[in-house]
Design a protein around this motif. Structure first.
Motif, PDB file in Angstrom:
ATOM      1  N   THR A 291      46.299  39.628  87.015  1.00 34.19           N
ATOM      2  CA  THR A 291      45.183  40.307  86.345  1.00 34.19           C
ATOM      3  C   THR A 291      45.647  40.953  85.043  1.00 34.19           C
ATOM      4  O   THR A 291      44.984  40.838  84.013  1.00 34.19           O
ATOM      5  CB  THR A 291      44.564  41.370  87.284  1.00 34.19           C
ATOM      6  OG1 THR A 291      44.079  40.706  88.457  1.00 34.19           O
ATOM      7  CG2 THR A 291      43.420  42.108  86.617  1.00 34.19           C
ATOM      8  N   ALA A 292      46.787  41.613  85.076  1.00 38.30           N
ATOM      9  CA  ALA A 292      47.314  42.255  83.861  1.00 38.30           C
ATOM     10  C   ALA A 292      47.757  41.200  82.843  1.00 38.30           C
ATOM     11  O   ALA A 292      47.519  41.352  81.641  1.00 38.30           O
ATOM     12  CB  ALA A 292      48.477  43.178  84.223  1.00 38.30           C
ATOM     13  N   TRP A 293      48.364  40.124  83.326  1.00 38.65           N
ATOM     14  CA  TRP A 293      48.821  39.050  82.427  1.00 38.65           C
ATOM     15  C   TRP A 293      47.662  38.443  81.662  1.00 38.65           C
ATOM     16  O   TRP A 293      47.775  38.142  80.480  1.00 38.65           O
ATOM     17  CB  TRP A 293      49.569  37.984  83.216  1.00 38.65           C
ATOM     18  CG  TRP A 293      49.961  36.800  82.388  1.00 38.65           C
ATOM     19  CD1 TRP A 293      49.316  35.602  82.297  1.00 38.65           C
ATOM     20  CD2 TRP A 293      51.081  36.706  81.506  1.00 38.65           C
ATOM     21  NE1 TRP A 293      49.976  34.773  81.433  1.00 38.65           N
ATOM     22  CE2 TRP A 293      51.060  35.420  80.923  1.00 38.65           C
ATOM     23  CE3 TRP A 293      52.098  37.584  81.146  1.00 38.65           C
ATOM     24  CZ2 TRP A 293      52.020  34.998  80.009  1.00 38.65           C
ATOM     25  CZ3 TRP A 293      53.057  37.152  80.239  1.00 38.65           C
ATOM     26  CH2 TRP A 293      53.004  35.882  79.683  1.00 38.65           C
ATOM     27  N   LYS A 294      46.543  38.289  82.343  1.00 39.66           N
ATOM     28  CA  LYS A 294      45.356  37.700  81.716  1.00 39.66           C
ATOM     29  C   LYS A 294      44.967  38.486  80.463  1.00 39.66           C
ATOM     30  O   LYS A 294      44.561  37.914  79.457  1.00 39.66           O
ATOM     31  CB  LYS A 294      44.199  37.689  82.701  1.00 39.66           C
ATOM     32  CG  LYS A 294      42.895  37.261  82.098  1.00 39.66           C
ATOM     33  CD  LYS A 294      41.748  37.588  83.026  1.00 39.66           C
ATOM     34  CE  LYS A 294      40.474  37.381  82.281  1.00 39.66           C
ATOM     35  NZ  LYS A 294      39.612  38.503  82.251  1.00 39.66           N
TER      36      LYS A 294
ATOM     37  N   ASN B  84      52.110  50.749  86.461  1.00 41.49           N
ATOM     38  CA  ASN B  84      51.182  51.860  86.239  1.00 41.49           C
ATOM     39  C   ASN B  84      49.968  51.769  87.153  1.00 41.49           C
ATOM     40  O   ASN B  84      49.471  52.794  87.633  1.00 41.49           O
ATOM     41  CB  ASN B  84      50.743  51.907  84.781  1.00 41.49           C
ATOM     42  CG  ASN B  84      51.870  52.265  83.838  1.00 41.49           C
ATOM     43  OD1 ASN B  84      52.943  52.687  84.261  1.00 41.49           O
ATOM     44  ND2 ASN B  84      51.643  52.065  82.545  1.00 41.49           N
ATOM     45  N   ALA B  85      49.481  50.557  87.387  1.00 41.71           N
ATOM     46  CA  ALA B  85      48.318  50.381  88.261  1.00 41.71           C
ATOM     47  C   ALA B  85      48.655  50.818  89.690  1.00 41.71           C
ATOM     48  O   ALA B  85      47.856  51.500  90.344  1.00 41.71           O
ATOM     49  CB  ALA B  85      47.848  48.929  88.241  1.00 41.71           C
ATOM     50  N   PHE B  86      49.826  50.445  90.165  1.00 42.16           N
ATOM     51  CA  PHE B  86      50.209  50.851  91.518  1.00 42.16           C
ATOM     52  C   PHE B  86      50.421  52.363  91.614  1.00 42.16           C
ATOM     53  O   PHE B  86      50.037  52.983  92.603  1.00 42.16           O
ATOM     54  CB  PHE B  86      51.447  50.097  91.997  1.00 42.16           C
ATOM     55  CG  PHE B  86      51.129  48.735  92.543  1.00 42.16           C
ATOM     56  CD1 PHE B  86      50.373  48.588  93.697  1.00 42.16           C
ATOM     57  CD2 PHE B  86      51.578  47.598  91.905  1.00 42.16           C
ATOM     58  CE1 PHE B  86      50.068  47.339  94.199  1.00 42.16           C
ATOM     59  CE2 PHE B  86      51.287  46.337  92.400  1.00 42.16           C
ATOM     60  CZ  PHE B  86      50.525  46.204  93.556  1.00 42.16           C
TER      61      PHE B  86
ATOM     62  N   THR C  89      43.878  47.973  87.722  1.00 39.26           N
ATOM     63  CA  THR C  89      44.798  47.148  86.944  1.00 39.26           C
ATOM     64  C   THR C  89      44.168  46.730  85.629  1.00 39.26           C
ATOM     65  O   THR C  89      44.790  46.817  84.563  1.00 39.26           O
ATOM     66  CB  THR C  89      45.198  45.890  87.738  1.00 39.26           C
ATOM     67  OG1 THR C  89      45.775  46.292  88.979  1.00 39.26           O
ATOM     68  CG2 THR C  89      46.163  45.029  86.955  1.00 39.26           C
ATOM     69  N   ARG C  90      42.935  46.283  85.700  1.00 41.82           N
ATOM     70  CA  ARG C  90      42.233  45.851  84.490  1.00 41.82           C
ATOM     71  C   ARG C  90      42.127  47.008  83.485  1.00 41.82           C
ATOM     72  O   ARG C  90      42.413  46.846  82.301  1.00 41.82           O
ATOM     73  CB  ARG C  90      40.851  45.329  84.860  1.00 41.82           C
ATOM     74  CG  ARG C  90      40.100  44.755  83.686  1.00 41.82           C
ATOM     75  CD  ARG C  90      38.787  44.106  84.167  1.00 41.82           C
ATOM     76  NE  ARG C  90      38.097  43.531  83.057  1.00 41.82           N
ATOM     77  CZ  ARG C  90      37.342  44.218  82.200  1.00 41.82           C
ATOM     78  NH1 ARG C  90      37.179  45.514  82.350  1.00 41.82           N
ATOM     79  NH2 ARG C  90      36.742  43.621  81.202  1.00 41.82           N
TER      80      ARG C  90
END
Length: 174
Positions: A33-36, A50-52, A76-77
């Motif tokens: 999701t972050a890579w996208k 950071n999302a975790f 995450t987004r």
């Protein structure tokens, strides 16, 4: 294997290792999701971490533990978008392709990269089941249990997602 509900209850009860189990369960989906959004290996790693951390910090605010996966992907987004905005304001020392693609390419072949991008364009509910089923290798019944959805709903969402993905690739390669 414990359910998300059980893991979240354990975490809120002070059992730290339970969060590692959740992290392992969702790490690839969060990374994809972050890579996208970021398309940069190091920024994606930062957004994932950071999302975790944010999810752990806010876990007590999660109203429906069955929706943990969707909730985590939303966090995450938001985190990836925040980092992308911040990166846009900072002048980089080199282009993304010069600095990070080499290492990212080692992780993702071109076809896999394109597939991850396509998966990232799916609606959130389909992205989650596709990620759990095909990236995390969970059987359909386990995906249903993890997401709190009936097996029939999961199979229907998977079928629709696969058709969307086929359609996306037909548009690119007619």
């Amino acid at each position: 294997m414990r359910t998300n509900d059980e893991l979240i209850a354990a975490i809120l009860g002070g059992e730290q290792p339970a969060f590692a189990e959740l992290l392992g369960r969702y790490e690839r989906a969060v990374w994809a999701t972050a890579w996208k959004i970021l398309r940069d290996y190091h920024a994606t790693q930062d957004a994932t971490q950071n999302a975790f951390v944010e999810a752990y910090r806010r876990l007590g605010q999660l109203r429906t533990p069955d929706h943990f996966g969707l909730w985590l992907l939303r966090i995450t987004r938001c985190e990836a978008l925040r980092l992308a905005r911040r990166r846009g304001k900072v002048h980089s020392l080199g282009s993304t392709s010069d600095l990070a693609v080499g290492r990212a390419d080692a992780l993702l072949a071109t076809e896999s990269d394109e597939l991850l991008l396509a998966i990232g364009r799916l609606p959130e509910h389909e992205r989650l089941v596709v990620t759990l089923r095909f990236l995390e290798d969970y059987p359909v019944a386990e995906v249903a249990r993890l997401t709190g959805r009936p097996v029939g709903t999961v199979t229907k969402q998977l079928s629709r997602a696969i058709e969307r993905l086929r359609s996306m690739f037909r548009e690119v390669n007619p």
